[in-house]
Design a protein around this motif. Sequence first.
Motif, PDB file in Angstrom:
ATOM      1  N   ALA A 423      83.016 118.284 -47.245  1.00 54.05           N
ATOM      2  CA  ALA A 423      82.162 117.724 -48.481  1.00 54.05           C
ATOM      3  C   ALA A 423      80.612 116.940 -47.014  1.00 54.05           C
ATOM      4  O   ALA A 423      80.664 115.684 -47.088  1.00 54.05           O
ATOM      5  CB  ALA A 423      82.557 116.376 -49.130  1.00 54.05           C
ATOM      6  N   GLY A 424      81.068 117.896 -46.769  1.00 57.47           N
ATOM      7  CA  GLY A 424      79.769 116.980 -45.462  1.00 57.47           C
ATOM      8  C   GLY A 424      80.400 116.019 -44.140  1.00 57.47           C
ATOM      9  O   GLY A 424      79.341 114.981 -43.818  1.00 57.47           O
ATOM     10  N   GLY A 425      81.584 116.331 -43.714  1.00 57.51           N
ATOM     11  CA  GLY A 425      82.017 115.485 -42.745  1.00 57.51           C
ATOM     12  C   GLY A 425      82.648 113.931 -43.750  1.00 57.51           C
ATOM     13  O   GLY A 425      83.295 113.057 -42.792  1.00 57.51           O
ATOM     14  N   LEU A 426      82.434 113.934 -45.237  1.00 52.85           N
ATOM     15  CA  LEU A 426      82.891 112.983 -45.402  1.00 52.85           C
ATOM     16  C   LEU A 426      84.338 112.991 -45.728  1.00 52.85           C
ATOM     17  O   LEU A 426      85.192 114.343 -46.067  1.00 52.85           O
ATOM     18  CB  LEU A 426      82.424 112.218 -46.632  1.00 52.85           C
ATOM     19  N   SER A 427      85.535 111.839 -46.039  1.00 56.79           N
ATOM     20  CA  SER A 427      86.756 112.268 -46.720  1.00 56.79           C
ATOM     21  C   SER A 427      86.102 112.386 -48.001  1.00 56.79           C
ATOM     22  O   SER A 427      86.084 111.528 -49.058  1.00 56.79           O
ATOM     23  CB  SER A 427      87.308 110.596 -46.658  1.00 56.79           C
ATOM     24  N   GLY A 428      87.307 113.363 -48.663  1.00 58.97           N
ATOM     25  CA  GLY A 428      87.557 113.659 -49.615  1.00 58.97           C
ATOM     26  C   GLY A 428      87.997 112.809 -50.412  1.00 58.97           C
ATOM     27  O   GLY A 428      87.713 112.663 -51.676  1.00 58.97           O
ATOM     28  N   SER A 429      89.277 111.564 -50.372  1.00 66.56           N
ATOM     29  CA  SER A 429      89.685 110.804 -50.585  1.00 66.56           C
ATOM     30  C   SER A 429      88.912 109.762 -51.464  1.00 66.56           C
ATOM     31  O   SER A 429      88.979 109.209 -52.004  1.00 66.56           O
ATOM     32  CB  SER A 429      91.107 110.201 -49.698  1.00 66.56           C
ATOM     33  N   ARG A 430      87.878 109.476 -50.345  1.00 64.84           N
ATOM     34  CA  ARG A 430      87.016 107.898 -50.933  1.00 64.84           C
ATOM     35  C   ARG A 430      85.952 109.222 -52.107  1.00 64.84           C
ATOM     36  O   ARG A 430      85.609 108.191 -52.552  1.00 64.84           O
ATOM     37  CB  ARG A 430      86.630 107.937 -49.136  1.00 64.84           C
ATOM     38  N   ALA A 453      96.592 117.423 -44.720  1.00 69.43           N
ATOM     39  CA  ALA A 453      95.018 118.493 -44.432  1.00 69.43           C
ATOM     40  C   ALA A 453      93.679 118.737 -45.948  1.00 69.43           C
ATOM     41  O   ALA A 453      94.726 118.213 -46.554  1.00 69.43           O
ATOM     42  CB  ALA A 453      96.049 119.819 -44.580  1.00 69.43           C
ATOM     43  N   PHE A 454      92.750 118.800 -45.172  1.00 64.78           N
ATOM     44  CA  PHE A 454      92.523 119.604 -46.351  1.00 64.78           C
ATOM     45  C   PHE A 454      90.972 117.827 -46.373  1.00 64.78           C
ATOM     46  O   PHE A 454      90.806 117.719 -47.723  1.00 64.78           O
ATOM     47  CB  PHE A 454      92.705 120.622 -47.125  1.00 64.78           C
ATOM     48  N   GLU A 455      91.591 116.681 -45.170  1.00 61.95           N
ATOM     49  CA  GLU A 455      90.113 115.547 -45.992  1.00 61.95           C
ATOM     50  C   GLU A 455      89.319 115.321 -46.038  1.00 61.95           C
ATOM     51  O   GLU A 455      88.503 114.377 -47.253  1.00 61.95           O
ATOM     52  CB  GLU A 455      91.276 114.654 -44.936  1.00 61.95           C
TER      53      GLU A 455
END
Length: 499
Positions: A423-430, A453-455
Motif C-alpha cells: 500500500a505505497g508505504g502506508l500502514s494497512g491497519s490504519r 508482519a505485513f503492516e
Amino acid sequence: MAQWTSAVGAAQLARLLTSQQDRPAGPGTRRPPAYRALADGVRLLVLEGRVPVAARLPAERELALALSVSRTTVAAAYEALRAEGFLESRRGAGSWTAVPAGNPVPARGLEPLPPEALGSVIDLGCAALPAPEPWLTRAVQGALEELPPYAHTHGDYPAGLPALRAMIAERYTRRGIPTMPEQIMVTTGAMGAIDAICHLFAGRGERIAVESPSYANILQLMREAGARLVPVAMAEGLAGWDMDRWRQVLREAAPRIAYVVADFHNPTGALADEDQRRRLVEAARSAGTVLVADETMTELWLDDDVEMPRPVCGFDPAGSTVITVGSASKAFWAGMRIGWVRAAPDVIRSLVAARAYADLGTPVLEQLAVNWLFSTGGWEQAVELRREQARGNRDALVAAVRRELPEWEFAVPKGGLTLWVRAGGLSGSRLAEAGERVGVRVPSGPRFGVDGAFEGYVRLPFTVGGAVAEEAAARLAAAARIVESGGTVGGESPRTFVA
C-alpha cells in the motif's frame, strides 16, 4: 476476581506495535506526542482483533522497557485509553483491553459483513462471491428428490454420505490420483476439515509451519487451538515458495504439521509449480511433518494459458505424508458448507472417530446437493460461471486501483480470488480503520501474518466489479488520504452505493 481472560506479554505487544510503520511525515506535518502514538497503536490492535478484548496488558514499567520509552509515556497512553473506553484497570488486577459501550466486539478473523450494512459499505473483507445461479437452485431441487430414503435413517454420517465419498474419490482418480472412498471424509467446509486435522495431529503447544503470509481465518483457528505458528516467508510477487527456506524450517523446527495453499495461494495468488510441490513433499517426509495441502482454490484458474500442475498429493502415492483438503465454498458458493479430506484410510478412520466429540456429521441435504452437481455435470458449468465472474471482477478492480492509487504495488495472479497489495508505504491497519469511515471494508496485511508482519499490505478480493469496483478504489484512495494526513480529511464520509 480478575476481569481479564488472557494476557499479552511486553515483548509480544512491542513487536505488534513496532510493526505499525507509517509513511514518513512530510514537511510541516506534525507528529502526535509519543503517548498518543502509543495509545493509537494499542487501539488499532484492539479494533482489528489482533489483541483480544479482555486481554491483560503488561505493567507500565515492563512495556516501557520493551519499547525503550519512559514509564511516563506508557502511563499517559494507558490513561488516554481508559478515557476512551479501550482500557479498564483495577488496583491489584492490572489493566485489560476493552471496547467502548456501543461498539461491536472486534472479530479476530475475516467474518462477512452484516447484510444490513451492505447499502453503505463496500465489503472487501470476505473473498466470496454470490451463488452461481441457476445451479444452486437446481442442486437443491435435485437434492430434495434424493432425500426421502435418507429421511428414514438417523441422518448422522460421520464420514459423509457414501455416494458423495465415492464421487469425490472418483474425481481424484480422474485427476491421476487413484483414490478409494475409504480415503475420503466429508466435513463442514474446509475450516471444519482443518480444525479436525489440527485436533488430531497438533495438540496445544505443538508447532505448525505456515506460509507467511497465509489465510487469516486458518491462522486464527490454529492460534485458538493453542498451536505455535512457525512462519515461512513467501518469495516476492508470484514466485511463491522458497524451497531452501522450507527445508531449513522443517528440519530445524520439526513442526508436527505444515499448512500450505499451493493452488492460487490466499492471499498472494501464487501457484506452486511441480518442482516446488515435489520438493515440499520430500522435505516434509524427511522431517516427519504432516503436510496439509489446501485445495479450495484449485479450480479457480482465470487465464486460458494456465497449466495446472499435479496435485500435491500426487507426489505422495503412499499417502503417508500429505493430507489434502478440498471444499465447495470457494469454487461454488460460501453458503454451501461442504468440504472434504483426502488421506490414508487409517487417518480417515481416526478423524471419523474423533468426530463423535465434535459435530457428528455434515448436513445431509447439502451433501446431496454437491453430489448432484458432481454427478450431472452441473459442477463444471457452475465453476465456469464462477471463473467468468472472478475474471471480470479481477480485471475491473486492477484497472480501478491502478488509476486511483498508482503508487500501490501488486502482481496480478492468474487465478484465485485475491490481490495482495503493497500500500505505497502506508500502514494497512490504519487504512483498514480509515476505510471503515469512508465506507469500504478492507482487511489489513497483519491479519495474514504472525506477530505484526505485513503492516504495509492490504488484501483485495475479486468480489466486486464494474462501477462497484471503481467506487471501491475511490474509497480506498480517500482512506489513503486520511492516513497520509494523519487522521482527518474534510468531507470524507461514507456514501450510499446500491450495487
